[in-house]
Enzyme design. Structure first.
Site, PDB file in Angstrom:
ATOM      1  N   TYR A 158      43.000  15.713  -5.300  1.00  0.00           N
ATOM      2  CA  TYR A 158      41.665  15.160  -5.023  1.00  0.00           C
ATOM      3  C   TYR A 158      40.779  16.247  -4.390  1.00  0.00           C
ATOM      4  O   TYR A 158      39.565  16.273  -4.562  1.00  0.00           O
ATOM      5  CB  TYR A 158      41.759  13.910  -4.139  1.00  0.00           C
ATOM      6  CG  TYR A 158      40.550  13.002  -4.228  1.00  0.00           C
ATOM      7  CD1 TYR A 158      40.170  12.428  -5.433  1.00  0.00           C
ATOM      8  CD2 TYR A 158      39.794  12.716  -3.094  1.00  0.00           C
ATOM      9  CE1 TYR A 158      39.070  11.589  -5.510  1.00  0.00           C
ATOM     10  CE2 TYR A 158      38.691  11.872  -3.165  1.00  0.00           C
ATOM     11  CZ  TYR A 158      38.337  11.316  -4.378  1.00  0.00           C
ATOM     12  OH  TYR A 158      37.235  10.496  -4.449  1.00  0.00           O
ATOM     13  N   LYS A 165      34.133  12.903   0.116  1.00  0.00           N
ATOM     14  CA  LYS A 165      34.255  11.510   0.584  1.00  0.00           C
ATOM     15  C   LYS A 165      34.308  11.433   2.110  1.00  0.00           C
ATOM     16  O   LYS A 165      33.792  10.470   2.701  1.00  0.00           O
ATOM     17  CB  LYS A 165      35.475  10.838  -0.045  1.00  0.00           C
ATOM     18  CG  LYS A 165      35.367  10.594  -1.555  1.00  0.00           C
ATOM     19  CD  LYS A 165      34.173   9.733  -1.953  1.00  0.00           C
ATOM     20  CE  LYS A 165      34.280   9.237  -3.397  1.00  0.00           C
ATOM     21  NZ  LYS A 165      33.051   8.546  -3.843  1.00  0.00           N
TER      22      LYS A 165
END
Ligand code: 0WE
Length: 259
Positions: A158, A165
């Protein structure tokens, strides 16, 4: 009861019928909201046509191109919202992008421009859209963004999206603090992995989904409709006392320390 009648809701981030934003738009519509849709324009107008056909059943009264990397498009989209609606009550932010090669391999290999792109589209866009929506949220409002566990824990590959995020979730708190006095609430939904256009392009996503199905407390993944229902709740008066929060819609996966 959950009632969004008379509320004007702009939904960003619909790419196809698997988009989480599509699940959200449908549930907002079901609750009675007046729907506006933005799409990411391309040269051939293919996206415009595709998204327009998909959302037709929701009778959108606003349908605007919106590439969040272009300030002029943001200004123009909200000018249209102002002309057509006069006021906006709900903003759904469902946007993220990182270069594909930054979502695999070493995080230390992330390029300066790839890092900037991921944070521009995935993080700064929330701040900018809130700024554009604020003068039109004259009767208060609710802003909801989508995040992922990879912003608070390490999820393989990720990488730069995790940093984006993390910044997005902290932006939710700063925005909630700043806009609260105008009764504008800002919250995030941290959804478990779902098969979408974005996630399908990620190597190993099916293995991640099977892992969640095996170990999450509910022994399954979540659906776009479940995320949509939580978004509808966050946009309704049922959540009038909540702002600055990240709600996990992940079949309980986040509570686990060991499977
Ligand atoms: O936030 C996301 C998706 C983010 C995303 C996905 C792509 C794929 C195609 C952002 N940019 C791109 N750019 C592309 O070119 N998710 C939560 C889904 C997701 O993405 C992952 C995941 C999961 C889950 C990436 C690596 C590991 C897990």
């Amino acid at each position: 009861m959950l009632d969004l009648t008379g509320k004007n809701a702009l939904v960003t981030g619909i790419a196809n019928n698997r988009s989480i934003a599509w699940g959200i738009a449908q549930q907002l519509h079901k609750a009675g909201a007046n729907i506006g849709i933005s799409y990411l324009p391309d040269e051939k107008g293919k996206m415009e046509k595709k998204v327009a056909e998909l959302v037709e059943p929701l009778n959108p009264s606003v349908f605007v191109p919106l590439n969040v990397q272009d300030d002029a498009q943001i200004q123009s989209a909200f000018a249209t919202v102002g002309e057509k609606w006069g006021r906006i009550d709900i903003l759904i932010h469902c946007l993220a992008f990182a270069n594909r090669d930054d979502l695999t391999g070493g995080f230390v290999e992330t390029s300066r421009s790839g890092f900037a792109t991921a944070l521009d589209i995935s993080t700064y866009s929330l701040v900018k859209l809130c700024g554009a929506a604020k003068p039109l949220m004259t009767q208060g409002g609710s802003i909801v963004t989508l995040t992922y566990l990879g912003g608070v824990r390490v999820i393989p590959n990720y990488n730069v999206m995790g940093i984006a995020k993390a910044g997005l979730e902290m932006s939710v708190r700063y925005l909630a603090a700043e806009l609260g006095p105008q009764n504008i609430r800002v919250n995030g939904i941290s959804a478990g992995p779902i098969r979408t256009l974005a996630s399908s392009a990620v190597g190993g996503i099916l293995d991640m989904i099977h892992h969640v199905e095996a170990v999450a407390p509910l022994r399954r993944t979540v659906t776009q409709t479940e995320v949509g229902n939580t978004a509808a709740f966050l946009c309704s008066d049922l959540s009038s006392g909540m702002t600055g929060q990240i709600l996990y819609v992940d079949a309980g996966y986040e509570i686990l320390g060991m499977a």
